[in-house]
Design an enzyme around this catalytic site. Structure first.
Site, short mmCIF file in Angstrom:
data_model
loop_
_atom_site.label_atom_id
_atom_site.label_comp_id
_atom_site.label_asym_id
_atom_site.label_seq_id
_atom_site.Cartn_x
_atom_site.Cartn_y
_atom_site.Cartn_z
N HIS A 170 0.83 -1.21 0.00
CA HIS A 170 0.00 0.00 0.00
C HIS A 170 0.86 1.26 0.00
O HIS A 170 0.85 2.06 0.96
CB HIS A 170 -0.89 -0.05 1.25
CG HIS A 170 -2.08 0.84 1.22
ND1 HIS A 170 -2.00 2.19 1.00
CD2 HIS A 170 -3.39 0.57 1.41
CE1 HIS A 170 -3.22 2.70 1.06
NE2 HIS A 170 -4.08 1.74 1.30
N GLU A 275 -0.80 1.13 -5.47
CA GLU A 275 -0.57 -0.05 -4.64
C GLU A 275 -0.57 -1.29 -5.52
O GLU A 275 -1.52 -1.51 -6.25
CB GLU A 275 -1.69 -0.12 -3.59
CG GLU A 275 -2.00 1.23 -2.95
CD GLU A 275 -3.37 1.32 -2.28
OE1 GLU A 275 -3.92 0.27 -1.91
OE2 GLU A 275 -3.88 2.43 -2.15
C1 BG6 Z 1 -7.08 1.58 -0.04
C2 BG6 Z 1 -8.53 1.22 -0.21
O1 BG6 Z 1 -6.29 0.52 -0.47
O2 BG6 Z 1 -6.82 1.83 1.33
C3 BG6 Z 1 -9.38 2.35 0.33
O3 BG6 Z 1 -8.82 0.99 -1.58
C4 BG6 Z 1 -9.02 2.65 1.77
O4 BG6 Z 1 -10.75 2.01 0.21
C5 BG6 Z 1 -7.53 2.93 1.86
O5 BG6 Z 1 -9.76 3.76 2.23
C6 BG6 Z 1 -7.02 3.23 3.28
O6 BG6 Z 1 -7.36 2.23 4.17
P1 BG6 Z 1 -7.00 2.37 5.70
O7 BG6 Z 1 -7.55 1.14 6.38
O8 BG6 Z 1 -5.51 2.46 5.81
O9 BG6 Z 1 -7.65 3.66 6.18
#
Ligand code: BG6
Length: 301
Positions: A170, A275
C-alpha cells in the site's frame, strides 16, 4: 565507503555511499522513508502513529491476508480491514550488500534487508482470527545505480492444510502537486470504482489525472509498469513483479478530513497511493507451497 545498516529502537536504516537511504519500522515492516538524491519519495502523514498503536498512515504498509474489509463467510472474516501484517511486530532477519553477494536486484551498490513474520509472532487476537501456519519474508532492496527500491513479499504455507490470502503493498508516494500529475500505464484495464458505484469500468484514456477522490481497484493489468508523471516529466515508475492488480487511491478533501491520523489536512495534494498486489479473488497455497510477488520502484530524481 560501504553501504551501512543501523538497527535500533524498532527501526532499521540502510544507507548507500551515494547518500540514498531507506528506513523501515519493525511495526508492520513498514517502509517509512526512501530518499534518493536527497529527496523523499514516500509520503508519511505528520500525524501518523509510529509507536505501534495503529497502522502507519503513509510509507508502504503491507496488506495481508485480506484486502479491505474481509468478506463474510470467508476464513479471514474476523480480521480487521487490510489484515494483520501492517499492525504486527516483525523480526529483522538481517542484511546483505553487493559485497556479500546474493542480491535480488539493484545494480552495483545495493543493500537488501529481510524481515520475517510467522503465526507464532502474532498477537493473541490475530492468532485466533486467522489460525493458519504461515511464514512471510519481506525483502527490501535499496539500489543505488538506478535509484530503485524493491519490495518483495514471500508467503509460505508451513501448515498441514491449505489456505487463501490476498496481499497488497500500500505505497503512499509523495508528489509536489497532485494537480500536475498523471498516472500512466493502466490504459484499457478494467477497474472497480469504489467511489462511484463499485461497478466495473474500463480505463478508456492512457493516463489518469487526479481531480477528486479516487479509489479504484485495477485488475489483470496488461502493462507491467505504472508511472507517476509530474509536470510532464517521469517521477516514479512502479514495476509489478508477478502481480497484476493495482489500487489507485487519493482521499481528497472530505476523506482526508475524516481520518484523524491524516495531517496536514491538505496533504492529499502531496500524495497518491499506487498499490501493487493480488486482490482480485484469492491466492490459494497448499501445505509446503511458497508464493512471491512485489514491486521495483524507480525514482527519476
Ligand atoms: C485503499 C482502499 O487501499 O486503502 C481504500 O482501496 C481505503 O478504500 C484505503 O480507504 C485506506 O485504508 P485504511 O484502512 O488504511 O484507512
Amino acid at each position: 565507503p560501504q553501504p551501512s545498516v543501523h538497527s535500533e529502537q524498532g527501526r532499521v536504516v540502510a544507507r548507500l555511499p551515494t547518500g540514498d537511504s531507506v528506513e523501515i519500522l519493525l511495526y508492520g515492516a513498514t517502509v517509512i522513508s526512501w530518499k534518493s538524491n536527497g529527496k523523499e519519495n514516500l509520503w508519511v502523514s505528520k500525524a501518523a502513529k509510529l509507536d505501534g498503536s495503529k497502522p502507519v498512515r503513509g510509507g508502504v504498509p503491507i496488506v495481508f491476508p485480506c484486502f479491505g474489509p474481509p468478506p463474510k463467510n470467508h476464513a479471514t472474516s474476523s480480521l480487521p480491514q487490510h489484515g494483520f501484517a501492517r499492525s504486527s511486530h516483525w523480526e529483522y532477519l538481517g542484511s546483505s550488500s553487493s559485497e556479500s553477494g546474493s542480491l535480488a536486484r539493484g545494480g552495483d551498490d545495493s543493500i537488501k534487508l529481510d524481515f520475517g513474520l510467522s503465526h507464532a509472532q502474532l498477537s493473541e487476537d490475530a492468532k485466533k482470527q486467522w489460525p493458519y501456519a504461515f511464514g512471510l519474508v519481506y525483502s527490501v532492496t535499496l539500489g543505488g545505480k538506478e535509484r530503485t527500491l524493491q519490495t518483495m513479499l514471500r508467503v509460505s504455507n508451513q501448515g498441514k492444510e491449505s489456505w487463501e490470502f490476498q496481499m497488497l503493498l500500500h505505497s503512499y508516494f509523495g508528489v509536489d502537486d497532485i494537480t500536475r500529475c498523471q498516472i500512466n500505464g493502466l490504459g484499457s484495464s478494467t477497474y472497480i470504482d469504489k467511489v462511484l458505484d463499485a461497478s466495473q469500468h474500463t480505463q478508456s484514456t492512457p493516463s489518469i489525472a487526479i481531480t477528486g477522490e479516487v479509489d479504484r481497484v485495477y485488475t489483470s493489468i496488461k502493462q507491467d509498469t505504472t508511472s507517476i508523471v509530474e509536470n510532464g516529466k517521469p517521477r516514479l515508475d512502479i514495476q509489478r513483479d508477478r502481480l497484476v492488480d493495482s489500487v489507485v487511491w487519493n482521499p481528497w478533501i472530505e476523506k482526508a478530513k475524516g481520518m484523524s491520523d491524516f495531517e496536514p489536512k491538505d496533504g492529499y495534494k502531496n500524495m497518491v497511493c499506487v498499490e501493487v498486489g493480488a486482490v482480485d479473488g484469492w491466492q490459494r497455497l497448499e501445505p509446503g507451497e511458497t508464493w512471491e510477488g512485489g514491486q521495483i520502484v524507480r525514482s527519476h530524481l
